[in-house]
Design a protein around this motif. Structure first.
Motif, PDB file in Angstrom:
ATOM      1  N   VAL A 131      10.768 -29.137   3.195  1.00 17.37           N
ATOM      2  CA  VAL A 131      10.181 -29.248   4.534  1.00 17.37           C
ATOM      3  C   VAL A 131       9.631 -30.648   4.779  1.00 17.37           C
ATOM      4  N   GLU A 132       9.466 -30.972   6.068  1.00 19.11           N
ATOM      5  CA  GLU A 132       8.701 -32.152   6.476  1.00 19.11           C
ATOM      6  C   GLU A 132       7.240 -31.717   6.569  1.00 19.11           C
ATOM      7  N   THR A 133       6.329 -32.527   6.041  1.00 21.29           N
ATOM      8  CA  THR A 133       4.919 -32.144   6.003  1.00 21.29           C
ATOM      9  C   THR A 133       4.051 -33.213   6.643  1.00 21.29           C
ATOM     10  N   THR A 134       3.108 -32.774   7.462  1.00 23.88           N
ATOM     11  CA  THR A 134       2.186 -33.700   8.111  1.00 23.88           C
ATOM     12  C   THR A 134       0.882 -32.965   8.379  1.00 23.88           C
ATOM     13  N   HIS A 135      -0.027 -33.618   9.086  1.00 22.19           N
ATOM     14  CA  HIS A 135      -1.241 -32.915   9.530  1.00 22.19           C
ATOM     15  C   HIS A 135      -1.758 -33.561  10.813  1.00 22.19           C
ATOM     16  N   SER A 136      -2.550 -32.786  11.538  1.00 23.27           N
ATOM     17  CA  SER A 136      -3.133 -33.296  12.780  1.00 23.27           C
ATOM     18  C   SER A 136      -4.582 -32.859  12.951  1.00 23.27           C
ATOM     19  N   ALA A 137      -5.135 -32.206  11.946  1.00 19.11           N
ATOM     20  CA  ALA A 137      -6.522 -31.730  12.043  1.00 19.11           C
ATOM     21  C   ALA A 137      -7.464 -32.814  11.515  1.00 19.11           C
ATOM     22  N   PRO A 138      -8.446 -33.231  12.292  1.00 18.45           N
ATOM     23  CA  PRO A 138      -9.339 -34.304  11.851  1.00 18.45           C
ATOM     24  C   PRO A 138     -10.167 -33.949  10.622  1.00 18.45           C
ATOM     25  N   ARG A 139     -10.585 -32.688  10.510  1.00 19.33           N
ATOM     26  CA  ARG A 139     -11.488 -32.312   9.424  1.00 19.33           C
ATOM     27  C   ARG A 139     -10.960 -31.188   8.537  1.00 19.33           C
ATOM     28  N   THR A 140     -10.290 -30.204   9.096  1.00 19.31           N
ATOM     29  CA  THR A 140      -9.795 -29.080   8.308  1.00 19.31           C
ATOM     30  C   THR A 140      -8.564 -29.480   7.508  1.00 19.31           C
ATOM     31  N   ALA A 141      -8.522 -29.075   6.242  1.00 16.78           N
ATOM     32  CA  ALA A 141      -7.375 -29.384   5.377  1.00 16.78           C
ATOM     33  C   ALA A 141      -6.236 -28.422   5.712  1.00 16.78           C
ATOM     34  N   LEU A 142      -5.575 -28.693   6.831  1.00 16.69           N
ATOM     35  CA  LEU A 142      -4.505 -27.851   7.361  1.00 16.69           C
ATOM     36  C   LEU A 142      -3.225 -28.666   7.436  1.00 16.69           C
ATOM     37  N   LEU A 143      -2.188 -28.208   6.746  1.00 14.83           N
ATOM     38  CA  LEU A 143      -0.901 -28.901   6.758  1.00 14.83           C
ATOM     39  C   LEU A 143       0.075 -28.185   7.680  1.00 14.83           C
ATOM     40  N   GLU A 144       0.928 -28.986   8.332  1.00 14.11           N
ATOM     41  CA  GLU A 144       1.933 -28.467   9.257  1.00 14.11           C
ATOM     42  C   GLU A 144       3.308 -28.873   8.740  1.00 14.11           C
ATOM     43  N   MET A 145       4.161 -27.887   8.514  1.00 15.30           N
ATOM     44  CA  MET A 145       5.482 -28.148   7.934  1.00 15.30           C
ATOM     45  C   MET A 145       6.598 -27.717   8.878  1.00 15.30           C
ATOM     46  N   SER A 146       7.624 -28.565   8.951  1.00 17.65           N
ATOM     47  CA  SER A 146       8.785 -28.323   9.807  1.00 17.65           C
ATOM     48  C   SER A 146      10.050 -28.383   8.971  1.00 17.65           C
ATOM     49  N   ALA A 147      11.168 -28.030   9.584  1.00 19.31           N
ATOM     50  CA  ALA A 147      12.456 -28.145   8.907  1.00 19.31           C
ATOM     51  C   ALA A 147      12.719 -29.609   8.564  1.00 19.31           C
ATOM     52  N   PRO A 148      13.459 -29.873   7.500  1.00 20.32           N
ATOM     53  CA  PRO A 148      13.772 -31.267   7.134  1.00 20.32           C
ATOM     54  C   PRO A 148      14.381 -32.038   8.304  1.00 20.32           C
ATOM     55  N   GLY A 149      13.886 -33.247   8.516  1.00 17.14           N
ATOM     56  CA  GLY A 149      14.409 -34.085   9.586  1.00 17.14           C
ATOM     57  C   GLY A 149      13.820 -33.821  10.950  1.00 17.14           C
ATOM     58  N   VAL A 150      12.877 -32.899  11.039  1.00 19.50           N
ATOM     59  CA  VAL A 150      12.270 -32.577  12.331  1.00 19.50           C
ATOM     60  C   VAL A 150      10.892 -33.226  12.439  1.00 19.50           C
ATOM     61  N   ASN A 151      10.694 -33.991  13.495  1.00 19.69           N
ATOM     62  CA  ASN A 151       9.380 -34.533  13.829  1.00 19.69           C
ATOM     63  C   ASN A 151       9.362 -34.841  15.322  1.00 19.69           C
ATOM     64  N   LYS A 152       8.250 -35.303  15.816  1.00 23.21           N
ATOM     65  CA  LYS A 152       8.122 -35.573  17.253  1.00 23.21           C
ATOM     66  C   LYS A 152       9.125 -36.630  17.731  1.00 23.21           C
ATOM     67  N   ALA A 153       9.339 -37.658  16.914  1.00 22.30           N
ATOM     68  CA  ALA A 153      10.207 -38.760  17.332  1.00 22.30           C
ATOM     69  C   ALA A 153      11.652 -38.325  17.507  1.00 22.30           C
ATOM     70  N   VAL A 154      12.139 -37.497  16.596  1.00 18.74           N
ATOM     71  CA  VAL A 154      13.539 -37.072  16.641  1.00 18.74           C
ATOM     72  C   VAL A 154      13.835 -36.324  17.942  1.00 18.74           C
ATOM     73  N   THR A 155      12.955 -35.400  18.290  1.00 20.27           N
ATOM     74  CA  THR A 155      13.187 -34.598  19.502  1.00 20.27           C
ATOM     75  C   THR A 155      12.937 -35.414  20.758  1.00 20.27           C
ATOM     76  N   LEU A 156      11.934 -36.279  20.725  1.00 22.53           N
ATOM     77  CA  LEU A 156      11.674 -37.148  21.874  1.00 22.53           C
ATOM     78  C   LEU A 156      12.847 -38.091  22.111  1.00 22.53           C
ATOM     79  N   ALA A 157      13.415 -38.633  21.054  1.00 21.21           N
ATOM     80  CA  ALA A 157      14.555 -39.546  21.194  1.00 21.21           C
ATOM     81  C   ALA A 157      15.740 -38.838  21.842  1.00 21.21           C
ATOM     82  N   ALA A 158      15.987 -37.604  21.413  1.00 27.88           N
ATOM     83  CA  ALA A 158      17.096 -36.834  21.987  1.00 27.88           C
ATOM     84  C   ALA A 158      16.823 -36.520  23.451  1.00 27.88           C
ATOM     85  N   TYR A 159      15.576 -36.175  23.763  1.00 29.48           N
ATOM     86  CA  TYR A 159      15.216 -35.860  25.149  1.00 29.48           C
ATOM     87  C   TYR A 159      15.359 -37.089  26.032  1.00 29.48           C
TER      88      TYR A 159
END
Length: 272
Positions: A173-201
């Protein structure tokens, strides 16, 4: 030339009080009036887009779940989704649990939300009222399209948790986070992130990266800020987002996004 504005939501235009400032609302309306396309690019799932509809009156396309989902807000319908396979979800869970035995998990799917008991500390959470906690292996099936897999630990920091987990599950998976304080990870399918979908759009509209102005504040925005011709990290944002971006917007509390949009629209008006 500014042809498309792409903006994150939480911490970028939306505060902890759940409000978008009147100045920011006016700035996005000015974009629309000037013929500039606006798209919101968020880690939120489609069911949490109500601030866009209620406060901005936005009815366009939204890129959700860190790029895994393209959503038509006007018709409240799915346009496309890129899911993580069930085997990858369960294997990532196993590996993270080995590293961090107290970790708890949840899975965002196209159809709903699955969460383990204890994933959310607040027992009165509206989320818990709608979804019944249960072990993921009991509720998830191969037919469920998991668009975001979540792991939380109620100790440590988000950055430390990411550094610990990311190398171990990178093949799954692709792994990132966006929570300022909570140790919360967000995982997506390989190769998926905001830039990839924005570029296609953007490409679907005939818009190149050079004509895109993007705003974000957290590690899940990094790829988008790097891709956009004019990527602005909020001065109030995460240090890694600030390092990745080519530009810096003023602090969230100072309506940083609105300030940049106003200035760029004024510059283009003068240039015209």
């Amino acid at each position: 030339m500014m042809r498309l504005v792409a903006s994150d939501i939480d911490g970028t235009i939306l505060g902890h009080d759940g409000r978008i400032s009147a100045r920011t609302v006016r700035a996005f309306q000015a974009c629309a009036d000037a013929g500039v396309e606006v798209v919101f690019v968020t880690g939120r799932p489609p069911r949490w887009l109500y601030p866009l509809r209620e406060q901005l009156g936005h009815s366009g396309t939204v890129i959700c779940s860190n790029g895994a989902v393209l959503w038509d807000l006007a018709e409240d319908r799915l346009l496309s989704a890129r899911a993580i396979g069930l085997e990858a979800v369960l294997e990532a869970r196993r590996l993270i649990k080995q590293l961090c035995p107290d970790a708890l998990f949840a899975a965002e799917t196209v159809a709903g939300f699955h969460l383990e008991p204890g994933f959310i500390e607040n027992p009165t959470s509206e989320l818990l009222a709608e979804f019944t906690p249960a072990p993921l292996h009991e509720t998830l099936t191969a037919e469920d399209a998991v668009v975001k897999f979540l792991a939380v630990t109620h100790s440590g920091t988000p950055d430390a948790f990411l550094a610990q987990v990311q190398p171990v599950v990178a093949h799954l998976v692709e792994t990132t986070h966006s929570a300022p304080r909570t140790a919360l990870l967000e995982m997506s399918a390989p190769g998926v992130n905001k830039a990839v979908t924005l570029a296609a759009y953007a490409a679907s509209l005939g818009i190149e990266a050079a004509d895109v102005v993007a705003f974000g504040d957290m590690p899940n925005d990094i790829e988008m800020l790097r891709w956009a011709g004019h990527g602005y990290a909020m001065a109030s944002g995460h240090p890694e987002a600030l390092t990745a971006a080519g530009y810096q917007a003023p602090h969230f509390d100072d309506d940083g996004v609105a300030q940049v949009i106003e200035a760029r629209l004024a510059e283009e008006k003068l240039g015209a």
